[in-house]
Design a protein around this motif. Sequence first.
Motif, PDB file in Angstrom:
ATOM      1  N   VAL A 156       0.850  -1.189   0.000  1.00  0.00           N
ATOM      2  CA  VAL A 156       0.000   0.000   0.000  1.00  0.00           C
ATOM      3  C   VAL A 156       0.886   1.240   0.000  1.00  0.00           C
ATOM      4  CG1 VAL A 156      -1.979  -1.163   1.026  1.00  0.00           C
ATOM      5  CG2 VAL A 156      -0.264  -0.108   2.524  1.00  0.00           C
ATOM      6  N   VAL A 157       0.275   2.428   0.032  1.00  0.00           N
ATOM      7  CA  VAL A 157       1.022   3.643  -0.281  1.00  0.00           C
ATOM      8  C   VAL A 157       1.922   4.099   0.853  1.00  0.00           C
ATOM      9  CG1 VAL A 157       0.765   6.106  -0.796  1.00  0.00           C
ATOM     10  CG2 VAL A 157      -0.648   4.420  -1.983  1.00  0.00           C
ATOM     11  N   ASN A 158       1.454   4.021   2.096  1.00  0.00           N
ATOM     12  CA  ASN A 158       2.194   4.686   3.168  1.00  0.00           C
ATOM     13  C   ASN A 158       1.958   4.006   4.509  1.00  0.00           C
ATOM     14  OD1 ASN A 158      -0.415   5.522   3.870  1.00  0.00           O
ATOM     15  ND2 ASN A 158      -0.196   7.503   2.871  1.00  0.00           N
ATOM     16  N   ALA A 159       2.504   4.619   5.555  1.00  0.00           N
ATOM     17  CA  ALA A 159       2.383   4.044   6.895  1.00  0.00           C
ATOM     18  C   ALA A 159       0.935   4.032   7.375  1.00  0.00           C
ATOM     19  CB  ALA A 159       3.263   4.824   7.867  1.00  0.00           C
ATOM     20  N   ALA A 160       0.204   5.099   7.091  1.00  0.00           N
ATOM     21  CA  ALA A 160      -1.191   5.168   7.550  1.00  0.00           C
ATOM     22  C   ALA A 160      -2.023   4.051   6.943  1.00  0.00           C
ATOM     23  CB  ALA A 160      -1.779   6.529   7.194  1.00  0.00           C
ATOM     24  N   GLN A 161      -1.830   3.782   5.649  1.00  0.00           N
ATOM     25  CA  GLN A 161      -2.571   2.691   5.021  1.00  0.00           C
ATOM     26  C   GLN A 161      -2.119   1.335   5.568  1.00  0.00           C
ATOM     27  OE1 GLN A 161      -2.701   2.823   0.745  1.00  0.00           O
ATOM     28  NE2 GLN A 161      -3.645   4.851   0.689  1.00  0.00           N
ATOM     29  N   THR A 162      -0.830   1.213   5.873  1.00  0.00           N
ATOM     30  CA  THR A 162      -0.339  -0.045   6.449  1.00  0.00           C
ATOM     31  C   THR A 162      -0.971  -0.287   7.817  1.00  0.00           C
ATOM     32  OG1 THR A 162       1.767   0.284   5.299  1.00  0.00           O
ATOM     33  CG2 THR A 162       1.727  -1.359   7.052  1.00  0.00           C
ATOM     34  N   GLU A 163      -1.061   0.777   8.622  1.00  0.00           N
ATOM     35  CA  GLU A 163      -1.739   0.665   9.923  1.00  0.00           C
ATOM     36  C   GLU A 163      -3.173   0.179   9.733  1.00  0.00           C
ATOM     37  OE1 GLU A 163      -1.093   1.726  13.230  1.00  0.00           O
ATOM     38  OE2 GLU A 163       0.881   2.645  13.074  1.00  0.00           O
ATOM     39  N   SER A 164      -3.850   0.725   8.736  1.00  0.00           N
ATOM     40  CA  SER A 164      -5.232   0.333   8.479  1.00  0.00           C
ATOM     41  C   SER A 164      -5.322  -1.135   8.056  1.00  0.00           C
ATOM     42  CB  SER A 164      -5.831   1.240   7.399  1.00  0.00           C
ATOM     43  OG  SER A 164      -7.170   0.898   7.130  1.00  0.00           O
ATOM     44  N   VAL A 165      -4.384  -1.570   7.212  1.00  0.00           N
ATOM     45  CA  VAL A 165      -4.339  -2.970   6.780  1.00  0.00           C
ATOM     46  C   VAL A 165      -4.203  -3.897   7.988  1.00  0.00           C
ATOM     47  CG1 VAL A 165      -2.892  -4.690   5.602  1.00  0.00           C
ATOM     48  CG2 VAL A 165      -3.484  -2.544   4.448  1.00  0.00           C
ATOM     49  N   LEU A 166      -3.324  -3.520   8.894  1.00  0.00           N
ATOM     50  CA  LEU A 166      -3.049  -4.388  10.036  1.00  0.00           C
ATOM     51  C   LEU A 166      -4.118  -4.315  11.116  1.00  0.00           C
ATOM     52  CD1 LEU A 166       0.788  -3.908  10.428  1.00  0.00           C
ATOM     53  CD2 LEU A 166      -0.384  -6.114  10.251  1.00  0.00           C
ATOM     54  N   PHE A 167      -4.492  -3.102  11.484  1.00  0.00           N
ATOM     55  CA  PHE A 167      -5.280  -2.922  12.704  1.00  0.00           C
ATOM     56  C   PHE A 167      -6.699  -2.419  12.471  1.00  0.00           C
ATOM     57  CE2 PHE A 167      -0.732  -2.111  13.694  1.00  0.00           C
ATOM     58  CZ  PHE A 167      -0.495  -3.307  14.350  1.00  0.00           C
ATOM     59  N   GLY A 168      -6.972  -1.913  11.261  1.00  0.00           N
ATOM     60  CA  GLY A 168      -8.323  -1.504  10.923  1.00  0.00           C
ATOM     61  C   GLY A 168      -8.929  -0.576  11.949  1.00  0.00           C
ATOM     62  N   ASP A 169     -10.228  -0.762  12.185  1.00  0.00           N
ATOM     63  CA  ASP A 169     -10.930  -0.001  13.209  1.00  0.00           C
ATOM     64  C   ASP A 169     -12.040  -0.889  13.786  1.00  0.00           C
ATOM     65  OD1 ASP A 169     -13.141   0.110  11.395  1.00  0.00           O
ATOM     66  OD2 ASP A 169     -12.293   1.913  10.479  1.00  0.00           O
ATOM     67  N   ALA A 170     -12.853  -0.319  14.654  1.00  0.00           N
ATOM     68  CA  ALA A 170     -13.889  -1.115  15.318  1.00  0.00           C
ATOM     69  C   ALA A 170     -14.874  -1.716  14.323  1.00  0.00           C
ATOM     70  CB  ALA A 170     -14.627  -0.252  16.337  1.00  0.00           C
ATOM     71  N   ALA A 171     -15.153  -0.968  13.259  1.00  0.00           N
ATOM     72  CA  ALA A 171     -16.127  -1.437  12.266  1.00  0.00           C
ATOM     73  C   ALA A 171     -15.507  -2.425  11.279  1.00  0.00           C
ATOM     74  CB  ALA A 171     -16.719  -0.245  11.518  1.00  0.00           C
ATOM     75  N   THR A 172     -14.238  -2.215  10.955  1.00  0.00           N
ATOM     76  CA  THR A 172     -13.579  -3.033   9.933  1.00  0.00           C
ATOM     77  C   THR A 172     -12.239  -3.505  10.463  1.00  0.00           C
ATOM     78  OG1 THR A 172     -14.606  -1.621   8.256  1.00  0.00           O
ATOM     79  CG2 THR A 172     -12.885  -3.142   7.520  1.00  0.00           C
TER      80      THR A 172
END
Length: 307
Positions: free
Chosen positions: A71-87
């Motif tokens: 993915v593009v950057n650190a923020a997207q990598t964080e999302s890939v790994l840890f997502g959020d409560a909904a996803t």
Amino acid sequence: MTSNTNAPVVGVVGLGAMGSGMAQSLRRAGHAPHVFDVRLDVAEAFARDGGVACDTLAALGAQCDIVVSVVVNAAQTESVLFGDAATPGCAASMKPGSLFVMCSTVDPNWSVALEARLAAQGILYLDAPISGGAAKAASGQMTMMTAGTPAAYAKAGAVLDAMAAKVYRLGDRAGAGSKVKVINQLLAGVHIAAAAEAMALGLREGVDPAALYEVITHSAGNSWMFENRMAHVLAGDYAPLSAVDIFVKDLGLVLDVARASKFPLPLSSTAHQMFMQASTAGFAREDDSAVIKIFPGIELPAPDKKA
């Protein structure tokens, strides 16, 4: 494709220009990659020729021994790994002892911290930025700049070699791979900016751009970036293979790393300002060769309507 039933199950997150090529290389090497992209239709289209499209990151994480994030950057990598409560991301469902391979260009200190965070969950980690462009990713000829523990490399096995012609092992902990990638991006960004400046001067002075390109690409002033990116300018084709805003981000990382140790980078600073100017002028999502559009008083080649 010859299937290897003893091979680890590999997942690829992010089927952009680089990720799709890497997934293709894995498939060519006998893997049946599990793939996820926010564009589900893209993942499904890939899987039609072999592989498995996952509709959630959690599903991909649960099924894979190795997850490769492109993915593009650190923020997207964080999302890939840890997502959020909904996803939820993939980390919560990855098995202990599985491996996360991070291929984005990020702050090296962030990569070091991520290694520790994943280790606390029993997940191995490879700091593994990539370079080479979409064509080399698709042919398995790209470069990987990797760093990680011996256990992470043992888990990766031959998977890295299936995706890249050059896999450099740069350290036994995260950070070294990202440091080398940051330095590579320093050169890449400065070379693109310099190539654009040279072509712009040629246009301003009335030199035939095709003739200039021919001469420079066979002379000492050539660079890979001049040869590759100025071909886009000659074709008038600014469809993004790597966008202007990628170098706004990457050269920003370069300067952040240097600023922490008070190390001067005058050429990087100037190139960063050039990409910032191009982004602000409305070319943020165009190919990074569009940095040439910041130069006044020149007439750029028109799009090649035959292409």
